[in-house]
Design a protein around this motif. Structure first.
Motif, short mmCIF file in Angstrom:
data_model
loop_
_atom_site.label_atom_id
_atom_site.label_comp_id
_atom_site.label_asym_id
_atom_site.label_seq_id
_atom_site.Cartn_x
_atom_site.Cartn_y
_atom_site.Cartn_z
N GLU A 137 0.86 -1.18 0.00
CA GLU A 137 0.00 0.00 0.00
C GLU A 137 0.90 1.24 0.00
O GLU A 137 1.85 1.32 0.77
CB GLU A 137 -0.88 -0.01 1.25
N VAL A 138 0.61 2.18 -0.89
CA VAL A 138 1.41 3.38 -1.02
C VAL A 138 0.55 4.60 -0.72
O VAL A 138 -0.50 4.79 -1.33
CB VAL A 138 2.00 3.50 -2.45
N ASN A 139 0.99 5.43 0.22
CA ASN A 139 0.31 6.67 0.53
C ASN A 139 0.90 7.74 -0.39
O ASN A 139 2.05 8.14 -0.23
CB ASN A 139 0.52 7.03 2.00
N ILE A 140 0.11 8.22 -1.33
CA ILE A 140 0.63 9.17 -2.31
C ILE A 140 0.82 10.57 -1.74
O ILE A 140 1.42 11.42 -2.40
CB ILE A 140 -0.25 9.23 -3.57
N ASP A 141 0.34 10.82 -0.52
CA ASP A 141 0.47 12.15 0.08
C ASP A 141 1.92 12.56 0.28
O ASP A 141 2.22 13.75 0.34
CB ASP A 141 -0.27 12.22 1.41
N SER A 142 2.81 11.62 0.37
CA SER A 142 4.21 11.94 0.64
C SER A 142 5.05 12.08 -0.63
O SER A 142 6.26 12.29 -0.55
CB SER A 142 4.83 10.88 1.55
N ASP A 143 4.43 11.97 -1.80
CA ASP A 143 5.18 12.01 -3.06
C ASP A 143 4.43 12.87 -4.07
O ASP A 143 3.37 12.49 -4.56
CB ASP A 143 5.35 10.59 -3.58
N ASP A 144 4.99 14.04 -4.41
CA ASP A 144 4.34 14.97 -5.33
C ASP A 144 4.07 14.36 -6.70
O ASP A 144 3.03 14.60 -7.30
CB ASP A 144 5.15 16.26 -5.48
N GLU A 145 5.01 13.56 -7.21
CA GLU A 145 4.83 12.95 -8.53
C GLU A 145 3.68 11.95 -8.52
O GLU A 145 2.88 11.90 -9.45
CB GLU A 145 6.12 12.27 -8.97
N LEU A 146 3.60 11.14 -7.45
CA LEU A 146 2.50 10.18 -7.35
C LEU A 146 1.17 10.91 -7.20
O LEU A 146 0.16 10.49 -7.77
CB LEU A 146 2.72 9.23 -6.17
N GLN A 147 1.15 12.00 -6.44
CA GLN A 147 -0.09 12.77 -6.29
C GLN A 147 -0.55 13.30 -7.63
O GLN A 147 -1.72 13.20 -7.97
CB GLN A 147 0.10 13.94 -5.33
N GLU A 148 0.37 13.85 -8.39
CA GLU A 148 0.02 14.40 -9.70
C GLU A 148 -0.52 13.31 -10.62
O GLU A 148 -1.47 13.52 -11.36
CB GLU A 148 1.25 15.05 -10.33
N GLU A 149 0.10 12.14 -10.59
CA GLU A 149 -0.31 11.06 -11.48
C GLU A 149 -1.62 10.40 -11.07
O GLU A 149 -2.44 10.04 -11.91
CB GLU A 149 0.79 9.99 -11.55
N TYR A 150 -1.85 10.21 -9.77
CA TYR A 150 -2.96 9.38 -9.31
C TYR A 150 -4.09 10.09 -8.57
O TYR A 150 -5.11 9.47 -8.29
CB TYR A 150 -2.43 8.26 -8.41
N MET A 151 -3.96 11.36 -8.24
CA MET A 151 -4.91 12.03 -7.35
C MET A 151 -6.37 11.80 -7.73
O MET A 151 -7.18 11.45 -6.88
CB MET A 151 -4.63 13.53 -7.29
N VAL A 152 -6.73 11.98 -8.98
CA VAL A 152 -8.14 11.85 -9.37
C VAL A 152 -8.54 10.41 -9.67
O VAL A 152 -9.69 10.14 -9.97
CB VAL A 152 -8.48 12.76 -10.58
N ARG A 153 -7.58 9.49 -9.60
CA ARG A 153 -7.86 8.11 -9.95
C ARG A 153 -7.89 7.18 -8.74
O ARG A 153 -8.05 5.97 -8.89
CB ARG A 153 -6.78 7.62 -10.93
N VAL B 261 -1.66 -0.83 -14.70
CA VAL B 261 -2.80 -0.52 -13.85
C VAL B 261 -3.85 -1.60 -14.07
O VAL B 261 -4.26 -1.87 -15.19
CB VAL B 261 -3.38 0.88 -14.17
N ILE B 262 -4.25 -2.24 -12.98
CA ILE B 262 -5.25 -3.30 -13.05
C ILE B 262 -6.65 -2.70 -12.98
O ILE B 262 -7.52 -3.03 -13.76
CB ILE B 262 -5.04 -4.32 -11.91
N GLN B 263 -6.85 -1.79 -12.03
CA GLN B 263 -8.11 -1.07 -11.88
C GLN B 263 -7.85 0.27 -11.23
O GLN B 263 -6.87 0.44 -10.50
CB GLN B 263 -9.10 -1.84 -11.00
N GLU B 264 -8.76 1.20 -11.45
CA GLU B 264 -8.67 2.49 -10.78
C GLU B 264 -10.08 3.03 -10.54
O GLU B 264 -11.02 2.61 -11.18
CB GLU B 264 -7.86 3.48 -11.60
N GLY B 265 -10.18 3.95 -9.58
CA GLY B 265 -11.48 4.54 -9.26
C GLY B 265 -12.28 3.65 -8.33
O GLY B 265 -12.33 3.87 -7.14
N VAL B 266 -12.91 2.65 -8.87
CA VAL B 266 -13.68 1.68 -8.09
C VAL B 266 -13.06 0.31 -8.32
O VAL B 266 -12.89 -0.12 -9.45
CB VAL B 266 -15.16 1.66 -8.53
N LEU B 267 -12.70 -0.35 -7.24
CA LEU B 267 -12.09 -1.67 -7.34
C LEU B 267 -13.14 -2.73 -7.05
O LEU B 267 -13.93 -2.58 -6.12
CB LEU B 267 -10.95 -1.81 -6.33
N ASP B 268 -13.16 -3.77 -7.86
CA ASP B 268 -14.06 -4.88 -7.56
C ASP B 268 -13.27 -6.18 -7.52
O ASP B 268 -12.33 -6.39 -8.28
CB ASP B 268 -15.21 -4.95 -8.57
#
Length: 64
Positions: free
Chosen positions: A18-34, A44-51
């Motif tokens: 598990e990666v907390n993107i709050d500590s990495d600006d690049e990860l935040q930029e890439e994944y924030m809305v996803r 990427v296997i899934q994003e947004g809603v995982l089932d």
């Protein structure tokens, strides 16, 4: 709920990190809305809603 389902996967087949993107600006930029994003490290296997069914099928097909 998905975290619980993922925890049921065998550690010898899939290693979850598990990666907390709050500590990495690049990860935040890439994944924030996803968020949440489930990746195997390069795909990427899934994003947004995982089932669980999609995740199960991916693991079954890719980690034998």
């Amino acid at each position: 709920m998905i975290r619980l389902a993922l925890s049921e996967l065998r550690d010898d087949v899939v290693k979850l990190t598990e990666v907390n993107i709050d500590s990495d600006d690049e990860l935040q930029e890439e994944y924030m809305v996803r968020i949440p994003v489930l990746s195997d490290g390069s795909n990427v296997i899934q994003e947004g809603v995982l089932d669980f069914v999609t995740i199960y099928d991916y693991v079954k097909d890719n980690y034998k």
